[in-house]
Design an enzyme around this catalytic site. Structure first.
Site, PDB file in Angstrom:
ATOM      1  N   GLU B 198       0.658  -1.300   0.508  1.00 58.72           N
ATOM      2  CA  GLU B 198       0.090   0.511  -0.059  1.00 58.72           C
ATOM      3  C   GLU B 198       1.085   1.476  -0.310  1.00 58.72           C
ATOM      4  O   GLU B 198       1.909   0.545   0.106  1.00 58.72           O
ATOM      5  CB  GLU B 198      -0.984  -0.161   0.744  1.00 58.72           C
ATOM      6  CG  GLU B 198       0.195   0.348   2.586  1.00 58.72           C
ATOM      7  CD  GLU B 198      -0.508   1.452   3.909  1.00 58.72           C
ATOM      8  OE1 GLU B 198      -1.211   2.257   2.740  1.00 58.72           O
ATOM      9  OE2 GLU B 198      -0.689   1.163   4.785  1.00 58.72           O
ATOM     10  N   HIS B 410      -3.184   1.486  -3.466  1.00 56.59           N
ATOM     11  CA  HIS B 410      -3.542   2.079  -2.521  1.00 56.59           C
ATOM     12  C   HIS B 410      -2.904   3.228  -2.085  1.00 56.59           C
ATOM     13  O   HIS B 410      -2.556   3.587  -0.975  1.00 56.59           O
ATOM     14  CB  HIS B 410      -3.429   1.051  -0.849  1.00 56.59           C
ATOM     15  CG  HIS B 410      -4.594   1.517  -0.135  1.00 56.59           C
ATOM     16  ND1 HIS B 410      -4.499   2.598   0.732  1.00 56.59           N
ATOM     17  CD2 HIS B 410      -6.019   0.390  -0.182  1.00 56.59           C
ATOM     18  CE1 HIS B 410      -5.636   2.331   1.388  1.00 56.59           C
ATOM     19  NE2 HIS B 410      -6.195   1.085   1.157  1.00 56.59           N
TER      20      HIS B 410
END
Lengths: 698, 647
Positions: B198, B410
């Site tokens: 992420e 993300h």
């Protein structure tokens, strides 16, 4: 190589093995034989102590005058009585043959259960002990609590007898032992007298702490790699919360160690036998079926593989999971509860010195439920120095419990009933019998759970002294131990005694189906099971039987190790086809690494010289044929003539090939080798090539 | 073979996480999240890209869910119950309990048609296989997964996945610094082909959380001192407990008696999970469980609806977190009009919720629905402590794991591009940040599996010491290398595994040691060596003697044949750099090359025509094997004094 150090005895004294895997020595479990504590007299309490002293003919170690000796001599043959017990600070007995081993040579210790950990501080405090110790998180924690409890209960003895001398205790001296009844002597010395060395004064709280610092804790199915070679994993065994079996993968063999296991336990996570499938070796160390054998032997017909050889794998797997034993255990608990209720109704108290965590927790739930249903308002006490922490701990480890308990988590209920019981003031937890809170709270009749099952240590001693004369009270004991000896100091016993056995391992009829499912190549079974579990010739695995203190050599299954070659290295291979055999060969050179139970070959940092150009064979074999050599040489434009049979330096049958054109050279061909001598580098290398083409080489 | 990585969600955005990775014939879906910003089909990942005909059971080997946040698990019930995926789903034990909490929110959102029902969720959760931290799960014969502690929220995990020789890590959301109740992410040093991480805070370096925590506490304290009420809308798990620990601590320290309430049974229930899942919390929380479980909130009481309008200050935790309906909305309506009161808002609120409206500016009026309008006069405090790792944490993790390749998901596109550049320039690791529905292919690792004989293994593991002396010239500058004093004699362990790989038809390939090989074949070795006998003109040697060794050659000047060899040794030592030259009295040895004085009148290897004046020539006989062919001729040319120029 495998050596069984001790077959142990029952739930509280698991077996102990040493296994040699890939050159590493692994010790499985390090328990204490706490049943041996029964040879000691419990700390006298209150009233009784005074009486004892008055008419005591057992001022045990004051003098050894001749009268006393003869008197004692007479007693040897007689049944034991309380005065025969040893009045001294007890010592503790570790595994029989462990003290004969040099512990500094142990590389790994694998602890399968909290019971298998109780002797560990004896090892870790030895100078030179450097083994890596593995245990599951829960086993380590519960083991620590048990050891701390043991140390604190032992304090009572130290307070009573005063500090121990550093010397050998009197009762261990030979003359003293000779005077003891033979039954006692056997506990001290063992059958062959070898066990005297196994007695140790108890470790301290500091030893326990130090020991725990050395334990590396694991979760179920977590991989750890020892020394790059052994990949070790713990899998649930179902016996207790956090207990485990072990899977050990090495470069040459995969091993499964099966300790006492329960397929469908009522509280702990169930026996994960799937994870142990397909190993090369199964070391079967569940000896619980031996302990229960005597009583029910007639009930079992001898098992052979005949009936199972026809069973399919699925059927075998299914037969393992039938729930009859689960129901059986439930019924035992129900019966126990009803007995307890009877006593309570007759206003007697119930004393339950059972330390098995699972049984204890389930009994708590059952008894409180049955009290509720029979509307008996009786307090339940748990008295132990670690009880509070133990109960709190069991409620924060949902991932270690069986499915049913885990589901409670998801529906928001507490995992065990004791949380609510404590909240509702039905269950009271105290550290000792002298706790002021206990004295304020105390009500009889009541139900008391407290250590220790050997009836020599802890609160149970005090309560037994108190209630032993009450015929309405009930004592619940675990069977499998010598109850007669255990109750000796409390005679005459008016109290009712209920002995109860609990499931503590794989039952005999399930051993074969289990092995059928696991499909190992080799199975190691205890010698005592040889008669009980018989194999026909058709079974797909070979079986070895082990017995105590005998080393078993396990045949090697593979003559080679697994090795993984990196792709980039594999691309550099220059294959050669052998002339005579159907064989391709290539030289390889790289860096060998050992990691994660495997050997890896990488190309290394420096590219080797031979990679850039065509590498030349360095090793040759075969017999050169002169004719072929000459014709190949002539194709290269080299003219040569043969001079037969002239030995150089006396070597026989050597022949010499002279080269004159284009330059001068000499080839001396012998039986085991050839010498090339040429005026310059080019010619020498041409001749070498010619030789190479008529020989096999690499 | 390659690893194919299809990004179905959270590609260059923060929202529905979903990555499908194909490696060595297995296909694994990581996370199955929902995008709360959309109401139509766009909120689910485009599952049709996995299988055109909707045969997901064949197309996927398994699904792995990292944690229970809706942007990671939200589309799962839709995928299993509506799309009909029946394969295995792996997640940590806590994830299932949260879905119901979220579903209520979704249903309560206006205009939202219900995509899946409660039963769907229950059914879906039955398919879930719980995974414990560090537990190694063998999904099938080839596919292995293992969860690592991620620290983002209770039960959050990173997943290590291995198929054959290829291995990847998918991080999900993680936090590299421990906080009050959660520990920092923990992972082993693994050999990875790919790391999918992420990158929410791809460029931010966060300061300590404590400052912002203090701000929050100050705001709450100020409000209750003034007799106001504090509404803390949260979801049942995670933030509620974190804030509650903060408040408990503060209440204790400041000796406050103002009540703290939890609104619904659900929140109390969630506290129960927390208490029982101590193993997922930080070390500090773990250590104290038996004496005082940190989640046993002493000051917390249950809230009753009748207490909404009761006088006096209080703090109330109410669900749901975005004030999108339910109890938090009910309370909000009552408390918002008073200036004394305080509303705290979580860091993120879905568009369309009241929480979202409150976050965007400070409106004085809010439309509850078409007909009702609400005056908002209360104070608003936005919480900004986030459980995501910052840029430094991401870089640390990438550096620690040193994978062959990194994929960022993300995060926000421009920030991801910056981070991508840093990873490549600072760590030299190739990095991609694919957009949604893009596929990235990276090469995977393979090994060839063979057998190896014991002798080979043993010989390869034996140390092979190589001694080398520092030559005098580079003494001055290189003896003090890297600030360390380099000794005269250097010992290196140059162990190398050398052997022969044999491939026989119908048998497994096996590596054997050279010595074993002939035994295996049953053949005898035939040694091919080279020999060369040559004269050296003594005049030449006399030259050397007079120039090179004049100072120390008193012993050598006793002219005789025995002195020639030491002289050769000196000459070689001077002119042959790097070689390991040994002098044994009778001969000089360099690797397999040996040279000694030839005393024979007729040496068979004396191929070269002798110089005319025989008496002045001394003959030397050499022998070597093919491995040192080049070296041998070089030495000979040195000795013959022919080729000084080229050396």
């Amino acid at each position: 190589m495998q050596t069984c150090l001790s077959k142990g005895g029952g739930f509280h004294f698991p077996p102990c093995h040493v296994l040699n895997v890939c050159g590493f020595r692994i010790l499985f479990d390090c328990p204490l034989d706490l049943s041996a504590l029964t040879i000691f007299s419990p700390v006298p309490t209150g009233y009784r102590a005074v009486v004892d002293e008055k008419d005591s003919d057992c001022q045990p170690y004051s003098t050894l005058d001749s009268d006393c000796v003869t008197w004692k001599r007479q007693k040897i043959g007689k049944p034991l009585d309380a005065n025969d017990l040893i009045c001294a600070v007890p010592w503790y007995k570790i595994v029989k043959y462990l003290h004969l081993w040099n512990v500094s040579f142990i590389d790994v210790v694998l602890i399968s259960s909290p019971m298998g950990m109780l002797g560990l501080p004896f090892l870790t405090r030895i100078k030179g002990f450097s083994a890596k110790i593995y245990a599951t998180e829960v086993t380590a924690r519960l083991g620590q609590l048990m050891m701390e409890d043991l140390v604190s209960m032992h304090m009572e003895f130290r307070q009573f007898y005063g500090p121990e001398g550093s010397t050998f205790p009197r009762w261990m001296e030979e003359e003293e032992l000779d005077l003891r009844p033979s039954a006692l002597r056997e506990v001290v010395l063992g059958k062959d007298g070898a066990e005297l060395g196994g007695w140790m004064p108890l470790y301290s709280a500091a030893d326990v702490k130090h020991c725990l610092q050395k334990v590396q804790t694991l979760r179920y199915a977590e991989e750890v790699c020892y020394n790059g070679k052994l990949v070790i994993k713990a899998f649930s065994s179902g016996l207790e919360i956090g207990t485990c079996n072990w899977s050990i993968n090495g470069p040459k063999r995969d091993i499964a160690f099966i300790s006492s296991s329960i397929f469908v336990p009522a509280h702990a996570m169930s026996f994960d036998y799937h994870a142990l499938q397909g190993k090369d070796i199964v070391l079967y160390s569940d000896l619980s079926s031996l302990d229960t054998m005597e009583g029910i032997e007639d009930g079992y017909s001898f098992l052979t593989t005949d009936s199972f050889s026809t069973l399919s794998w699925e059927e075998s797997a299914q037969s393992l999971l039938n729930t009859s034993e689960h129901l059986e255990e439930r019924e035992k608990l129900y019966y126990l509860c009803s007995c307890a209720a009877d006593s309570l109704k007759a206003s007697g108290s119930v004393l339950i010195p059972i330390n098995r965590l699972g049984t204890f927790i389930q009994l708590l739930e059952q008894i409180s439920a049955s009290l509720e249903s029979s509307s008996l308002k009786v307090p339940i006490y748990v008295i132990s120095s670690v009880a509070e922490e133990l109960l709190a701990y069991t409620n924060v480890i949902p991932e270690w419990l069986c499915k049913e308990r885990q589901e409670k988590l998801f529906s928001g209920e507490p995992l065990f009933a004791h949380v609510e019981l404590i909240k509702d003031n039905k269950l009271h937890v105290f550290p000792t019998v002298h706790s002021p809170k206990l004295l304020i709270n105390w009500q009889e009749p009541c139900i008391v759970f407290c250590p220790h099952w050997c009836l020599r240590l802890g609160p149970v001693v005090h309560l037994l002294h108190r209630w032993s004369g009450d015929p309405n009270s009930l004592l619940v004991l675990e069977s499998g131990h010598d109850a007669q000896l255990a109750l000796l100091p409390f005679q005459p016993m008016e109290m009712k005694v209920l002995q109860c056995s609990f499931l503590s391992g794989i039952k005999l009829p399930k051993i074969l189906p289990l092995l059928n499912v696991l499909q190992p190549k080799i199975t190691l079974l205890p010698e005592d099971l040889r008669q009980k579990v018989r194999f026909t010739n058709v079974n797909p695995f070979s079986v070895f039987h082990y017995s105590e203190n005998k080393t078993l050599i396990i045949p090697s299954l593979k003559d080679s190790s697994e090795l993984e070659i990196a792709t980039d290295l594999a691309f550099q291979f220059q294959w050669r086809n052998l002339k005579h055999e159907n064989m391709n060969i290539t030289r390889l050179k790289g860096e060998l690494h050992v990691a994660h139970g495997k050997h890896w070959l990488h190309s290394g940092n420096k590219p080797s010289k031979s990679n850039s150009s065509k590498s030349r064979p360095l090793l040759h074999w075969g017999t050169p044929d002169l004719e072929t050599l000459l014709s190949i040489l002539s194709k290269m434009g080299i003219n040569a003539s043969v001079e037969q049979g002239v030995g150089v330096e006396g070597s026989k049958k050597a022949c010499i090939v002279h080269v004159h054109d284009p330059k001068k050279a000499l080839i001396e061909i012998g039986d085991t080798g050839t010498v090339i001598s040429a005026v310059d580098e080019n010619l020498a290398s041409l001749i070498f090539e010619a030789m190479d083409s008529i020989l096999d080489g690499i | 073979m390659a690893i194919e990585c299809l990004v179905l969600g959270a590609g260059q955005q923060v929202g529905k996480s979903c990555v499908v990775v194909s490696m060595n014939g297995k296909r694994i879906m990581f996370d199955c999240g929902m995008d709360m910003a959309y109401h139509d089909h766009r909120r689910h990942p485009d599952f049709s890209r996995i299988s055109e005909y909707g045969d997901f059971d064949k197309a996927l080997t398994c699904i792995v869910i990292t944690h229970f946040h809706l942007d990671h698990i939200g589309a799962l019930p839709y995928f299993t119950e509506v799309c009909g995926y029946r394969g295995p789903i792996y997640m940590t034990a806590l994830a299932p309990s949260m879905l119901e909490d979220y579903r209520k929110v979704m249903v309560e959102r206006r205009g939202e048609e219900e995509q899946f029902t409660s039963e769907h969720i229950v059914e879906c959760m039955k398919k879930v296989i719980a995974v414990d931290v560090k537990q190694t799960v063998q999904v099938d014969k080839d596919l292995m997964i293992r969860a690592y502690y991620a620290g983002h929220v209770l039960g959050a995990a990173m997943f290590y996945t291995k198929v054959g020789d290829s291995a990847i890590v998918y991080t999900g959301d993680y936090n590299m610094t421990p906080d009050r109740h959660l520990g920092a992410a923990q992972i082993d040093r693994l050999q990875l082909d790919l790391l999918i991480t992420e990158s929410t805070y791809a460029t931010t370096i966060r300061d300590s959380k404590y400052g912002r925590e203090a701000e929050f506490l100050k705001a709450v304290h100020k409000c209750v001192l003034g007799g106001g009420k504090v509404l803390i809308p949260t979801f049942a798990l995670g933030r509620a407990q974190e804030l509650c620990i903060l408040l408990e601590d503060y209440w204790e320290r400041m000796n406050l008696k103002i009540p703290i309430y939890f609104s619904s049974g659900l929140t109390m229930q969630a506290n129960m999970y927390y208490k029982m899942l101590i193993s997922w919390t930080s070390q500090k929380v773990k250590e104290t469980y038996s004496t005082r479980n940190a989640f046993d909130f002493k000051h917390v009481l249950n809230f009753d609806r009748s207490m909404i309008s009761a006088p006096g200050p209080c703090v109330l935790f109410a669900t749901p977190g975005w004030i999108s309906g339910g109890f938090s909305l009910e309370v909000f309506k009552q408390w918002a009009p008073s200036e004394m009161n305080l509303i705290t808002l979580p860091g993120y609120c879905a568009a369309g919720t009241i929480g979202h409206k409150l976050m965007s500016g400070k409106p004085s009026k809010i439309d509850l629905d078409k007909d009702t309008q609400l005056d908002v006069r209360c104070q608003i405090h936005q919480l900004s402590f986030s459980p995501h790792t910052d840029a430094k944490g991401i870089m640390d993790l990438v550096k620690f794991l040193s994978p062959k390749h990194v994929i960022l998901v993300h995060g926000e596109k421009p920030k991801m591009a910056t981070l991508k550049g840093r990873i490549y320039s600072e760590l030299g690791i190739r990095c991609d940040d694919p957009a949604n529905n893009e596929t990235v292919c990276i090469p995977s690792t393979h090994h060839v599996e063979v057998g190896a004989s014991n002798t080979f293994i043993r010989s390869s593991l034996n140390p092979n010491f190589n001694f080398s002396k520092m030559s005098s010239e580079d003494e001055s500058d290189s003896r003090l290398k890297d600030g360390k004093f380099m000794p005269w004699l250097q010992v290196k362990d140059e162990r190398a595994a050398e052997g022969i790989l044999v491939e026989e038809k119908g048998k497994r390939a096996k590596i054997v040691h050279l010595d074993e090989f002939l035994l295996m074949l049953g053949e005898k070795k035939h040694d091919i060596r080279f020999a060369y006998c040559f004269p050296i003109n003594t005049d030449n040697l006399e030259d050397t003697k007079s120039t090179d060794v004049s100072s120390s050659s008193n012993a050598l000047s006793v002219s005789g044949r025995s002195s020639w060899l030491p002289m050769l040794y000196i000459k070689l030592s001077d002119e042959l750099s790097g070689g390991n030259i040994q002098y044994f009295g009778e001969q000089i040895q360099v690797e397999s090359f040996s040279v000694s004085l030839c005393l024979k009148d007729r040496c068979p290897y004396r191929i070269v025509d002798s110089p005319p004046n025989k008496c002045e020539a001394v003959f030397f006989c050499c022998a070597w094997s093919i491995a040192d062919e080049k070296l041998a001729w070089k030495i000979i040319s040195i000795l013959e004094n022919r080729n000084y120029g080229t050396l």
